[in-house]
Design an enzyme around this catalytic site. Structure first.
Site, PDB file in Angstrom:
ATOM      1  CB  SER A  23      15.924 -59.058  24.476  1.00  0.00           C
ATOM      2  OG  SER A  23      15.053 -58.124  25.038  1.00  0.00           O
TER       3      SER A  23
ATOM      4  CE  LYS B 109      14.028 -55.623  22.001  1.00  0.00           C
ATOM      5  NZ  LYS B 109      14.667 -56.930  22.028  1.00  0.00           N
TER       6      LYS B 109
END
Ligand code: ADP
Length: 676
Positions: A572, A615
């Site tokens: 990611s 996140k």
């Protein structure tokens, strides 16, 4: 010649006699009872000074001390369960809902009236049994022979079939075969005369649940039926639904497990899987092994003296890498309802029924958990708390708890909201609240000390942000990335770690050299590959980026992700690396106040990634207000609500170029932004 009995013999006899008594009163299942008896006969014949003698005595002592039939009665009251979960936990809405659903299924299964089919060609026996079982509030149907029973079974399913073994054309054995084939969950209990006991045992080998010898005692019938039903409901209920709590540390997994046990009225215990190195820790050592011990699961059951506790198996993802044997298969024996009704611990060497234990597993991340195990679990994710939730939990639970634990009074000592907010923002950096609790504890300790030293007991103390700084020292974390300057070759990324989400800075530098790509900062293989893909994408589109054709011939590129102690991996960070490189090679600064996450392909597409909520939480902690997320994560973004999405901008992107355009600023703008 005359033999005299030695005093040691008396002593030995009394030990053996005592053990025999213990075996009788332990009411162990028949096969175990037999094993214990045989072992006792064996040691009665050998010298007390031999090693086998001691091993044998310890073993029998262990057998009789297990809670073979001791269970706590479940409290299946959903409203009460909900109250208990809410009492101790703030927030965690979806988690609580899933747990209550799980319990609701249990309540339903348990409260359904059980159906029993009685098959006997003797009318008296049939009527007697029907009478007893109807009084126990079961739905009872009777059949006078095998044919009639099959007709009933054609029409509907029964929980238990209680059948005579010897009947006309279709006997008990045939019936057993048919039932096993058609309704594998149905329990079959054989009723048998003295002469047919051997066939009854054969029937058990073929899958009958138990047998009752005629003339039967009514208590025995009640007890066997109850056990048959217990085993059935537990199985039906637990099938494929071992709960697994997944989430960062300090998000309330253990304490919720404890509350579930309290709500059900069960005992609670924990077994740490983290760092286990040997199968014997789970399955026990064989008795021949010096210093042999049972496994941890049975040890805990013995300790809590209940055969149906809630056992939390902690840190599933941290089982030692150098584990001797296969941890997944050892755990499956414990967890799988197909296998755990006769779990054989190597030390015990006899089956123990674990099927009524409620197992809850916990893990920080699930990536490393073997698939066969993951398939058996119902995963409930503990996502981590927002700043606001942490503040609530601190003022409602953690502060009062710590104040009391440190011998202070909640009437006199109080934290201001600002003080709590300061601790959260400046002294902790986590998805859960473990460190927050520690810091609050530290402040309370210092206040306790100060209060004793100044004989100031009984005085009111208000803990302000200034007091926090006085007690905890200067702030530990600086998160305000916006205060930093935008720079060339540095991009802000969001990654998921074991402790939730985190913010990282990817740095890129170039130097004279020979096309080499250097990567440092404890990056895992997947992240290294992302770096290569990002660079290849830029090289193959060099023209569009305005990079000279021969640039790469004469340069090395170095990518570094600081705070190297944290292991980082996963795809990611792809677009963050891309932006750092693009910034470096085009000499355009990257906006530091935009954080991003997304996988990149060689052709510049942006692929979805996991952990969006974690996140976003990490970005908020760092005061980042713009986040770039793959468009294909739209569903995850739409699930974010309330405080999480307040005054934050989430931009969805499809391609690498979208990202580059959003983050790189032209050099003309650069001067202006940093002058602001
Ligand atoms: P985990 O098992 O996930 O590591 P714990 O259950 O040990 O976390 O939680 C750490 C501490 O935080 C405990 O004191 C627990 O009571 C408290 N806690 C966690 N979540 C909540 C919550 N939602 N409400 C109140 N207290 C909580």
């Amino acid at each position: 010649m005359k033999f005299f009995k030695k005093p040691e013999d008396d002593q030995q006899e009394s030990i053996i006699g005592e053990l025999r008594q213990k075996i009788t009163s332990a009411h162990m299942p028949q096969p175990v009872d037999k094993i214990a008896g045989q072992e006792l006969d064996m040691i009665a014949r050998i010298s007390p000074s031999s090693a086998e003698y001691t091993i044998g005595i310890t073993y029998i002592d262990y057998l009789v001390s297990l809670p073979w039939n001791k269970k706590t009665e479940d409290v299946l009251d959903l409203a009460r369960a909900e109250r208990i979960l809410n009492e101790n936990h703030y927030g965690l809405g979806t988690v609580k809902e899933r747990v209550l659903e799980h319990l609701a299924v249990k309540v339903l299964v348990m409260s359904k009236r059980a159906r029993i089919l009685i098959v006997d060609d003797e009318e008296i026996a049939r009527k007697n049994l029907a009478h007893v079982l109807t009084k126990e509030e079961y739905d009872v149907v009777t059949a006078g022979d095998g044919e009639a029973a099959l007709k009933e079974l054609d029409v509907s399913e029964f929980d238990v079939v209680l059948t005579d073994l010897r009947m006309g054309k279709i006997d008990g054995m045939d019936l057993l075969d048919r039932v096993r084939m058609r309704y594998p969950e149905t329990r079959v209990v054989m009723v048998t005369g003295f002469a047919t006991v051997p066939s009854a045992i054969e029937a058990m080998q073929k899958g009958a649940f138990h047998y009752i010898a005629k003339p039967f005692k009514l208590d025995e019938v009640r007890e066997v039926i109850k056990r048959a039903l217990d085993s059935k409901t537990v199985r039906a209920n637990t099938k494929g639904s071992v709960l697994c709590f997944a989430g960062p540390p300090g998000t309330g997994k253990t304490s919720l497990g404890r509350s579930i046990a309290r709500a059900l009225g069960r005992k609670f215990t924990r077994v740490a899987l983290g760092g286990m190195k040997d199968e014997a820790d789970i399955r026990g050592h064989r008795r021949t092994y010096v210093g042999a011990k049972p496994g941890r699961v049975l040890e805990e059951i013995r300790r809590v003296e209940s055969a149906n506790p809630v056992i939390m198996l902690d840190e599933l993802d941290k089982i030692g890498r150098d584990f001797k044997g296969d941890p997944a298969s050892a755990l499956l024996e414990v967890l799988d309802p197909e296998q755990n009704c006769a779990f054989v611990d190597h030390y015990l060497d006899a089956p123990f029924d674990l099927s009524s234990v409620m197992f809850i597993l916990t893990a920080n991340v699930l990536d490393t958990v073997p698939a066969p195990l993951r398939d058996r679990m119902e995963v409930i994710t503990f996502p981590g708390y927002t700043q606001e939730e942490k503040a609530h939990i601190a003022s409602r639970f953690l502060c009062p708890k710590q104040i009391r634990e440190k011998g202070l009074s909640t009437n006199l000592v109080a934290f201001t909201d600002d003080a709590v907010a300061k601790i959260i923002q400046e002294y902790t950096r986590e998805a859960g609240i473990r460190n927050l609790e520690r810091k609050i504890a530290a402040v309370c300790r210092k206040i306790a000390k100060a209060s004793v030293e100044s004989h100031g007991e009984g005085q009111h103390v208000r803990i302000t942000p200034e007091a926090v700084e006085q007690y905890l020292g200067k702030r530990k974390y600086h998160f305000d990335v916006i205060e930093e300057q935008d720079r060339i070759g540095v991009a802000t990324g969001l990654v998921r770690t074991e402790t939730g989400g985190d913010i990282i800075f990817v740095e890129a530098a170039k130097m004279k050299g020979t096309k080499e790509l250097i990567i440092t900062g404890s990056l895992g293989d997947v992240m290294r590959e992302s770096a290569q893909a990002a660079l290849s994408y830029i090289r193959s589109n060099a023209g569009e980026f305005g990079i000279a054709d021969d640039f790469f011939e004469h340069h090395d590129i170095h990518i570094h992700v600081p705070s190297g102690a944290i292991q980082k991996d996963g795809p990611s960070a792809g677009i963050t690396i891309l932006v750092a490189l693009a910034s470096l090679l085009t000499r355009r600064p990257a906006r530091r106040d935009i954080a991003m996450t997304g996988e990149i392909t060689l052709t510049g597409r942006v692929l979805p990634v996991g952990g969006i909520r974690e996140k976003v939480l990490a970005a908020r902690r760092a005061k980042v207000r713009t986040i770039i997320v793959p468009a294909r994560n739209r569903d995850d973004v739409e699930e974010l609500t309330g405080e999480l999405v307040n005054d934050i901008e989430i931009r969805l992107v499809d391609t690498a170029m979208d990202v580059v355009k959003a983050v790189l600023i032209s050099n003309a703008d650069f001067g202006m932004r940093n002058a602001e």
